[in-house]
Design a protein around this motif. Structure first.
Motif, PDB file in Angstrom:
ATOM      1  N   ALA A 202       0.840  -1.199   0.000  1.00 60.54           N
ATOM      2  CA  ALA A 202       0.000   0.000   0.000  1.00 60.54           C
ATOM      3  C   ALA A 202       0.874   1.247   0.000  1.00 60.54           C
ATOM      4  CB  ALA A 202      -0.924  -0.008   1.216  1.00 60.54           C
ATOM      5  N   ALA A 203       2.067   1.129   0.605  1.00 55.87           N
ATOM      6  CA  ALA A 203       2.991   2.276   0.619  1.00 55.87           C
ATOM      7  C   ALA A 203       3.610   2.475  -0.756  1.00 55.87           C
ATOM      8  CB  ALA A 203       4.087   2.063   1.662  1.00 55.87           C
ATOM      9  N   THR A 204       3.933   1.374  -1.427  1.00 51.67           N
ATOM     10  CA  THR A 204       4.461   1.436  -2.796  1.00 51.67           C
ATOM     11  C   THR A 204       4.400   0.063  -3.434  1.00 51.67           C
ATOM     12  OG1 THR A 204       6.394   1.821  -4.188  1.00 51.67           O
ATOM     13  CG2 THR A 204       6.817   1.125  -1.929  1.00 51.67           C
ATOM     14  N   PRO A 205       4.012  -0.018  -4.687  1.00 48.41           N
ATOM     15  CA  PRO A 205       4.083  -1.321  -5.372  1.00 48.41           C
ATOM     16  C   PRO A 205       5.512  -1.648  -5.811  1.00 48.41           C
ATOM     17  CG  PRO A 205       3.152   0.318  -6.844  1.00 48.41           C
ATOM     18  CD  PRO A 205       3.406   1.009  -5.531  1.00 48.41           C
ATOM     19  N   GLU A 206       6.416  -0.678  -5.643  1.00 42.37           N
ATOM     20  CA  GLU A 206       7.798  -0.859  -6.120  1.00 42.37           C
ATOM     21  C   GLU A 206       8.631  -1.674  -5.129  1.00 42.37           C
ATOM     22  OE1 GLU A 206       9.402  -0.103  -9.002  1.00 42.37           O
ATOM     23  OE2 GLU A 206       7.347   0.199  -9.691  1.00 42.37           O
ATOM     24  N   ILE A 207       8.171  -2.848  -4.803  1.00 43.82           N
ATOM     25  CA  ILE A 207       8.963  -3.759  -3.975  1.00 43.82           C
ATOM     26  C   ILE A 207       9.518  -4.825  -4.907  1.00 43.82           C
ATOM     27  CG2 ILE A 207       8.868  -5.478  -2.122  1.00 43.82           C
ATOM     28  CD1 ILE A 207       6.633  -3.756  -0.870  1.00 43.82           C
ATOM     29  N   HIS A 208      10.818  -4.958  -4.949  1.00 44.26           N
ATOM     30  CA  HIS A 208      11.431  -5.874  -5.913  1.00 44.26           C
ATOM     31  C   HIS A 208      11.428  -7.326  -5.440  1.00 44.26           C
ATOM     32  CE1 HIS A 208      13.817  -2.452  -8.060  1.00 44.26           C
ATOM     33  NE2 HIS A 208      12.561  -2.528  -8.443  1.00 44.26           N
ATOM     34  N   VAL A 209      11.832  -7.533  -4.185  1.00 47.04           N
ATOM     35  CA  VAL A 209      11.978  -8.906  -3.683  1.00 47.04           C
ATOM     36  C   VAL A 209      11.469  -8.969  -2.256  1.00 47.04           C
ATOM     37  CG1 VAL A 209      13.565 -10.851  -3.294  1.00 47.04           C
ATOM     38  CG2 VAL A 209      14.140  -9.106  -5.004  1.00 47.04           C
ATOM     39  N   LEU A 210      10.791 -10.078  -1.931  1.00 41.84           N
ATOM     40  CA  LEU A 210      10.470 -10.401  -0.541  1.00 41.84           C
ATOM     41  C   LEU A 210      10.882 -11.843  -0.308  1.00 41.84           C
ATOM     42  CD1 LEU A 210       6.834  -8.952  -0.252  1.00 41.84           C
ATOM     43  CD2 LEU A 210       8.890  -8.011   0.830  1.00 41.84           C
ATOM     44  N   ARG A 211      11.353 -12.120   0.886  1.00 38.88           N
ATOM     45  CA  ARG A 211      11.731 -13.507   1.212  1.00 38.88           C
ATOM     46  C   ARG A 211      11.589 -13.693   2.710  1.00 38.88           C
ATOM     47  NH1 ARG A 211      13.188 -17.259  -2.981  1.00 38.88           N
ATOM     48  NH2 ARG A 211      13.989 -19.080  -1.922  1.00 38.88           N
ATOM     49  N   ASP A 212      11.033 -14.811   3.134  1.00 40.77           N
ATOM     50  CA  ASP A 212      11.044 -15.072   4.578  1.00 40.77           C
ATOM     51  C   ASP A 212      12.213 -15.997   4.877  1.00 40.77           C
ATOM     52  OD1 ASP A 212       9.709 -17.112   3.235  1.00 40.77           O
ATOM     53  OD2 ASP A 212       8.458 -17.621   4.956  1.00 40.77           O
ATOM     54  N   PRO A 213      13.131 -15.547   5.706  1.00 42.44           N
ATOM     55  CA  PRO A 213      14.368 -16.308   5.950  1.00 42.44           C
ATOM     56  C   PRO A 213      14.123 -17.439   6.949  1.00 42.44           C
ATOM     57  CG  PRO A 213      14.459 -14.220   7.113  1.00 42.44           C
ATOM     58  CD  PRO A 213      13.145 -14.251   6.400  1.00 42.44           C
ATOM     59  N   THR A 214      13.574 -18.539   6.470  1.00 44.60           N
ATOM     60  CA  THR A 214      13.262 -19.660   7.354  1.00 44.60           C
ATOM     61  C   THR A 214      14.495 -20.537   7.527  1.00 44.60           C
ATOM     62  OG1 THR A 214      12.286 -20.792   5.444  1.00 44.60           O
ATOM     63  CG2 THR A 214      10.792 -19.578   6.883  1.00 44.60           C
TER      64      THR A 214
END
Lengths: 329, 373
Positions: A202-214
């Motif tokens: 909602a703050a920005t669609p410009e997020i390149h990568v997300l990862r959950d470090p499991t």
């Protein structure tokens, strides 16, 4: 044994054994969830199995993990998770009350994550062929228009953000599994992250990568992103939030918190110009109150993660080979 | 609860580094004995921050590294036996024997278990009286007391199904072996603090006198190590050679009397072979005659043939501080943590592994140098 540890050996098994056998372009992305199109809708689709011992631990249970793990895998592509399947594999002789507690925890976690369990399965294996309860969950969710989040999209100039303190889940499990105490209780961070991701988007669609470090921890997650995007990552080691109790436990056992599992944290690669907006959105969300910038994406040393140490030196942060093993002394 | 941050403070580190730089007037080479110190030095980049005139030479103090191939092979053979529960510290599981490691034995159905304390092995023995429980007794003076206590307790409780495969080594004879080498360049030692927390410092003055070498008892956090280096440099510059304790929060001159008592009851010193180095007189512990029944080598009829070390591997020279890891032609090319030739690459405390994990951004050698016969 090492092939299940979430490190280099796991990745090799996937790349050299599973991928050639299965084929298919969607798999080749090797993100936490697959992005598929069905009837015009962009869906995220993911599955994971849970074999944690013990079944109940400080801060959660296998039931929570089975929901949060799959919800988070969907969320890491920006999807809004909707439906889950759940399969129980029960070891003969397991108390029904235990199974009931796991199911209750699973249901509660699903409600908290705003997803619905719509299908399931139950199998029983012989006594001695399981650790009481194994769970498998699969999930689907909708990926909004204009969202394109995947490891390949990391770019030099992105800042790297972690949503909170690392290492709590792995140390919490170790403390109860091995009967170790570290002077203070460490509680698992297991939590659903889809709400946090939606707040970030909602703050920005410009997020390149997300990862959950499991499994494999921050080191494995960042290593995978660096490899997938053919960029380098430079970490400011002093900025990585490690709770004192986790740091102490790791020091005692000869473990590195960078490699310890998390179940309620994410790392985000965001263009520098959007970093403040994303950080503000994260910090306003209950799951992102501890969000901090821990490094940046660079063009140098592609495929590698390098940490600037607190004293001014540098070191490589390699993906783990398999599980971390405690040192002799 | 804070035990670590205080000893990693960048401002205090900078002050120590400045003082070291001000004190040094010519090149000095000093050896950190313990692999844990090597790991800390490389992990925090301390060697990058020191003046070029202060060279740190990595010593033989990694228990995983120095455990001989023949002992690993014996461990693998025992662990493969039916009705044996083989207990080990975690970092021994990946150490290759002649043809496999303990992980492979476990994968093939052997009952191999990682324990965090040797007393866990005693508890397993008590819970499974129909099995033979064997503990892999590896390490320096740091782990020996707990292992000695385990055997002591087993005997006191009448637990007969527990035994030890012993490969314990002692630090002072290794320091002497390093100093006696004709190629030795070491001018001062940073002694291993945790060894001295058990043994005290009484073994060191004679070494410092005989070889006219400063010995500074040193801890493991960055500030501990820098303080050890500062004191060693100060002695070298003054032409002094005595024992200093730079780790007083853990080490007293007399050591830990309870640990020493049990150690001397259960173990006795013996000649020991060090992987990559050879036999060093009086450099190991073995079970004393009173505890001989608890020796796995006596209890099990094992013959394990040991293959020779790969000829290209120079881990023995690394362990003796004669070369740095990247000076070995195999380093990072055919020898990696995934495909280790020598134990210094296998162990997380090994100097080669530390260099590979944290330092291979600057390629250590060219393609020509990398070719291996």
């Amino acid at each position: 044994m090492g092939h299940g540890g979430g490190g280099a050996l796991s990745a090799e098994l996937t790349r050299h054994l599973f991928l050639p056998a299965y084929g298919g372009e969607t798999l080749a992305g090797l993100a936490d969830s697959a992005s598929v199109t069905l009837g015009g809708a962009r869906l995220a689709f993911s599955t994971d199995s849970y074999v944690v011992r013990p079944l109940f631990f400080p801060g959660g249970s296998i039931g929570d993990l089975a929901v949060n793990g799959t919800v988070n895998d969907l969320a890491m592509s920006g999807a809004v998770p909707a439906y889950l399947s759940c399969a129980f594999i029960l070891e003969e002789g397991t108390e029904l009350s235990t199974v009931g507690r796991v199911a209750q925890a699973l249901g509660a976690a699903a409600r908290a994550a705003d997803v619905t369990v719509v299908t399931g399965d139950t199998k029983v294996v012989d006594s001695g062929h399981g650790d009481g309860v194994y769970l498998n969950t699969a999930g689907i969710g909708l990926i909004p228009e204009s969202v394109d989040i995947r490891p390949q999209r990391a770019r030099p100039g992105d800042v790297v953000i972690v949503s909170g303190p690392i290492g709590q889940h792995g140390i919490a499990i170790l403390s109860v599994r091995e009967g170790l105490t570290f002077g203070t209780d460490v509680v698992s961070d297991t939590a659903p992250l889809a709400g946090l991701v939606q707040a970030m988007l909602a703050a920005t669609p410009e997020i390149h990568v997300l990862r959950d470090p499991t499994r494999g921890g921050l080191a494995a997650a960042l290593g995978e992103i660096a490899t997938a995007s053919d960029t380098g990552v430079v970490l400011d080691e002093g900025a990585v939030p490690v709770p004192d109790a986790v740091a102490t436990a790791c020091a005692l056992l000869g473990l590195d918190p960078m490699y310890v599992a998390n179940e309620g944290r994410l790392v985000a690669f965001v263009p520098r110009t959007h970093a403040d907006a994303v950080l503000a959105a994260m910090r306003a969300h209950p799951q992102g109150g501890g969000a901090v910038v821990i490094g940046e994406c660079v063009a140098e040393h592609p495929g590698m993660v390098v940490a600037r140490t607190g004293l001014g030196g540098t070191r490589i942060v390699d993906p783990p080979l398999g599980e971390q093993l405690p040192r002799i002394c | 609860m804070k035990y670590i941050d205080e000893f990693q403070d960048p401002e205090l580190a900078r002050r120590l580094l400045d003082e070291i730089a001000r004190t040094v007037t010519r090149p000095w080479a000093m050896m950190e004995v313990c692999g844990g110190q090597t790991h800390s030095i490389i992990r925090h980049g301390l060697d990058q921050l020191l003046p070029d005139t202060v060279e740190l030479i990595h010593g033989p103090g990694c228990p995983v590294c120095v455990t001989p191939l023949a002992v690993i092979d014996k461990a693998l053979e025992i662990a493969s036996l039916p009705d044996v529960v083989f207990c080990s510290f975690g970092d021994m599981l990946r150490v290759p024997g002649s043809d496999r490691d303990l992980f492979r034995v476990k994968g093939d159905g052997g009952d191999v278990r990682v324990v965090y304390s040797p007393l866990d092995a005693l508890r397993i023995a008590q819970r499974t009286p129909d099995k033979q429980v064997v503990f892999f007794g590896v390490g320096f003076e740091t782990t020996a007391p707990a292992i000695a206590m385990t055997v002591h307790q087993a005997k006191r409780l009448g637990v007969r199904n527990l035994s030890l495969l012993v490969s314990h080594v002692r630090v002072p004879p290794a320091i002497e072996a390093v100093m006696r080498s004709p190629d030795c360049r070491v001018q001062a030692f940073l002694a291993a603090g945790h060894v001295c927390s058990v043994m005290g410092t009484s073994e060191y003055p004679a070494l410092a006198d005989t070889y006219r070498v400063p010995i500074v008892v040193t801890g493991f956090e960055p500030l501990d190590i820098l303080e050890g280096i500062r004191r060693a440099v100060r002695q070298l510059e003054r032409g002094e050679h005595h024992v200093e304790n730079a780790y007083p929060r853990a080490v007293s001159a007399q050591g830990n009397p309870v640990a020493l008592r049990v150690l001397r009851e259960v173990f006795t010193t013996t000649d020991r072979t060090w992987r990559g180095i050879g036999t060093i007189p009086d450099s190991g512990w073995r079970l004393s005659d009173a505890y001989r029944d608890y020796d796995a080598e006596h209890r099990f009829d094992i013959t394990g043939p040991a293959a020779a070390e790969p000829a290209v591997c120079r881990s023995g020279e690394v362990l003796q501080g004669l070369i740095k890891p990247h000076e070995c032609a195999a380093f990072g090319i055919i020898c990696t943590p995934r495909t280790p030739l020598g134990a210094t690459m296998v162990s997380s405390e090994g100097a080669c592994a530390a260099y590979y994990l944290y330092r291979r951004l600057s390629p250590p050698h060219t393609e020509e140098k990398a070719s291996v016969d």
